[in-house]
Every structure is written in structure tokens, then in C-alpha cells.
Design an enzyme around this catalytic site. Structure first.
Site, PDB file in Angstrom:
ATOM      1  N   PRO A 212      47.658  11.722 -31.147  1.00  0.00           N
ATOM      2  CA  PRO A 212      46.801  12.511 -32.048  1.00  0.00           C
ATOM      3  C   PRO A 212      47.265  12.358 -33.493  1.00  0.00           C
ATOM      4  CG  PRO A 212      48.230  13.955 -30.766  1.00  0.00           C
ATOM      5  CD  PRO A 212      48.410  12.571 -30.222  1.00  0.00           C
ATOM      6  N   GLU A 213      46.320  12.186 -34.382  1.00  0.00           N
ATOM      7  CA  GLU A 213      46.651  12.117 -35.800  1.00  0.00           C
ATOM      8  C   GLU A 213      46.192  13.420 -36.460  1.00  0.00           C
ATOM      9  OE1 GLU A 213      46.166   8.515 -37.863  1.00  0.00           O
ATOM     10  OE2 GLU A 213      46.168   7.280 -36.070  1.00  0.00           O
TER      11      GLU A 213
ATOM     12  N   HIS B 158      52.232  18.864 -14.939  1.00  0.00           N
ATOM     13  CA  HIS B 158      52.632  18.503 -16.297  1.00  0.00           C
ATOM     14  C   HIS B 158      52.647  19.697 -17.256  1.00  0.00           C
ATOM     15  CE1 HIS B 158      52.665  14.369 -15.056  1.00  0.00           C
ATOM     16  NE2 HIS B 158      51.407  14.430 -14.674  1.00  0.00           N
TER      17      HIS B 158
ATOM     18  N   ARG C 263      53.724  12.726 -20.964  1.00  0.00           N
ATOM     19  CA  ARG C 263      54.825  11.860 -21.382  1.00  0.00           C
ATOM     20  C   ARG C 263      56.098  12.626 -21.747  1.00  0.00           C
ATOM     21  NH1 ARG C 263      52.367   7.004 -23.374  1.00  0.00           N
ATOM     22  NH2 ARG C 263      54.421   6.219 -23.862  1.00  0.00           N
TER      23      ARG C 263
END
Ligand code: ZN
Length: 276
Positions: free
Chosen positions: A2-3, A92, A111
Site C-alpha cells: 500500500p502506498e 493471520h 506476511r
């Protein structure tokens, strides 16, 4: 990853869902996400506190709980979900915040690269991770004179300089590719060779590109989703990123892909011709 526009979208989606909610309890299933506090201290600081607001700086989400602010970076795959108490934990889900009204906020990260820091609110910009960040393109202090001064001794490629969050904050790989294309500047141009005029063009395009991406909910590439599952629409607006082999929309040359500083870099060899 994500930016800035994606994080802005997450912030806008989360704010009405969790603002004014009180944290009753916290479960931590994967402690390395907490960077500067032990599990015990993290819980002690946050429990029985009310989330006063959620804001964003660069790619960081800032949960203001009064004396402290929780600084959350989603890194590659981090996501927040608001779910009722009785919904089963996903494998997760690494941190679960239980609110006094029965809702839960779950930090989910396939991740596990995301981070959380707890910093005193009055010292927010005096301590890591925010103290080293340069201005966002939108800020008044982000001018061509500022960039000129920051870059005057730097021979590194302008592409790499714009990705350096200590110089300018909030531009990631996708947006730097787009901004340099729109600015007609070759990504490997040495940073100290850019004129004030060119730096001004870069800032204007950075503002315009980020604003448009925020309006469209960001760019969804790979597996990134906002809290409510709405995908960003900005990928339809991309001019060079991911367009290897396509014709340039300006001059019809073929867009090429190369690497600059190890990052995938897309450019039009004609529009972004290197200065002789
Ligand atoms: Zn072109």
C-alpha cells in the site's frame, strides 16, 4: 505494497468505524509486530483508552488515544478488519483489539512485516519512526527550493531520491514511475542536475497524482484490499507503471521496463529522453 493513497483510503474507511470506541482488552498472537514496547506495556498503555481519532502521515496510520499515539505501518500485506466478537479468529489475525461495545478490530497480516510503535503524542515527530520523514508533497514546506537544497550534493538517480522517505514522504514505486513520466524526466537523471523548474514540475505532478489516486481509492495491485474490501480504481489511470510493451499515450513509443536502485522502473524512452 500500500502506498500513501491506499493508506489514506484505509484511514478514511477505519475512522468512522473505530473513532470514540474504547479498547477493553487486547490479544497479541505475534509480538514482533510491536517494535518499541513489550506485550505487557503495550496492553497496559492501550487498555481502557478511547480512540480519539485516526489520521495518517506518509504511509503510517496514527491512532490517537490521548497521551499516546499508536503508529501502524501495513508494510506489504497488513489489513484491518472490524468484526463482531463472535467471529472466529483468522489464522493471520495477529493482534485483536476488543472494544467495550462488543466489536473487535483485527490486525491481519499474511506476511507479518507490519509494525506498531507506541509513542507519546507530544513527541510524535521527535521520535522514530516519524522523526526522520521528509515532508509530504502536499505540505507548504515541500517546495522546489527545499528539494534543491536536499539534492544539491546527491548524485543518486532522481527515481531513488524520490523513493527516499527522509527526503520526501509518501511516494512509492508506482507513483514515482508515474510522476517522472508525467514530468518528462528520465529516472536515472542525477538528482543534483535537476533545475528548480524541473523540481517544481515534479512536485506539482506528485500532488496531482496522489490527489487523484486518493480520490479513486488508490491502486490495487496484487492482494491489497482496503478494510471494506473496495478495490482502488487508480490502476485504470496508470500511464506507464506495468505498461511494458504498450505504446506511450503521448508519443506512441514502446514503454520499456528497467531497474533503478533495484526497483522495477517503467518509462517512455522518447518522452523521458536522457539529457545529452
Ligand atoms: Zn512517450
Amino acid at each position: 505494497m500500500p502506498e500513501l493513497p491506499e493508506v489514506e483510503t484505509v484511514k478514511n474507511a477505519l475512522r468512522p468505524l473505530v473513532k470514540s470506541k474504547t479498547i477493553r482488552d487486547i490479544d497479541i498472537f505475534y509480538a514482533p509486530i510491536l517494535r518499541n514496547k513489550t506485550e505487557k506495556a503495550f496492553k497496559k498503555i492501550l487498555e481502557n483508552k478511547t480512540i480519539k481519532d485516526i489520521t495518517r502521515y506518509g504511509k503510517y496510520l496514527l491512532f490517537n488515544i490521548g497521551e499516546y499515539t499508536l503508529i501502524s505501518h501495513l508494510r506489504m500485506e497488513g489489513k484491518y478488519y472490524l468484526k463482531p466478537l463472535n467471529v472466529k479468529k483468522d489464522k493471520h489475525d495477529h493482534i485483536i483489539f476488543y472494544f467495550s461495545d462488543g466489536d473487535t478490530l483485527r490486525y491481519n497480516d499474511v506476511r507479518k512485516f507490519g509494525t506498531m510503535d507506541l509513542i507519546k503524542t507530544k513527541e510524535l515527530f521527535l521520535k522514530d519512526p516519524l522523526k526522520k520523514l521528509g515532508p509530504e508533497p502536499f505540505e507548504d514546506r515541500c517546495t522546489n527550493y527545499y528539494l534543491k537544497q536536499k539534492l544539491e550534493n546527491k548524485k543518486i538517480a532522481i527515481k531513488s531520491a524520490l523513493l527516499d522517505q527522509t527526503i520526501i514522504c509518501g511516494l512509492g514505486n508506482i507513483y514515482v514511475n508515474e510522476v517522472l513520466f508525467k514530468s518528462h524526466i528520465h529516472p536515472t537523471t542525477p538528482s543534483n542536475e535537476l533545475s528548480l523548474e524541473e523540481l517544481d514540475i515534479i512536485i506539482q505532478h506528485a500532488r496531482e497524482t496522489l490527489k487523484k489516486a486518493i480520490k479513486l481509492g488508490g491502486t490495487t495491485i496484487r492482494t491489497y484490499h482496503t478494510t471494506d474490501g473496495v478495490d482502488g480504481k487508480f490502476q485504470n489511470e496508470l500511464l506507464v507503471h506495468g505498461k511494458e510493451g504498450d505504446s506511450c499515450l503521448v508519443c506512441e513509443s514502446i514503454i520499456i521496463k528497467t531497474k533503478v536502485g533495484g526497483r522495477g522502473t517503467y518509462l517512455c524512452p522518447t518522452c523521458q529522453n536522457k539529457k545529452a
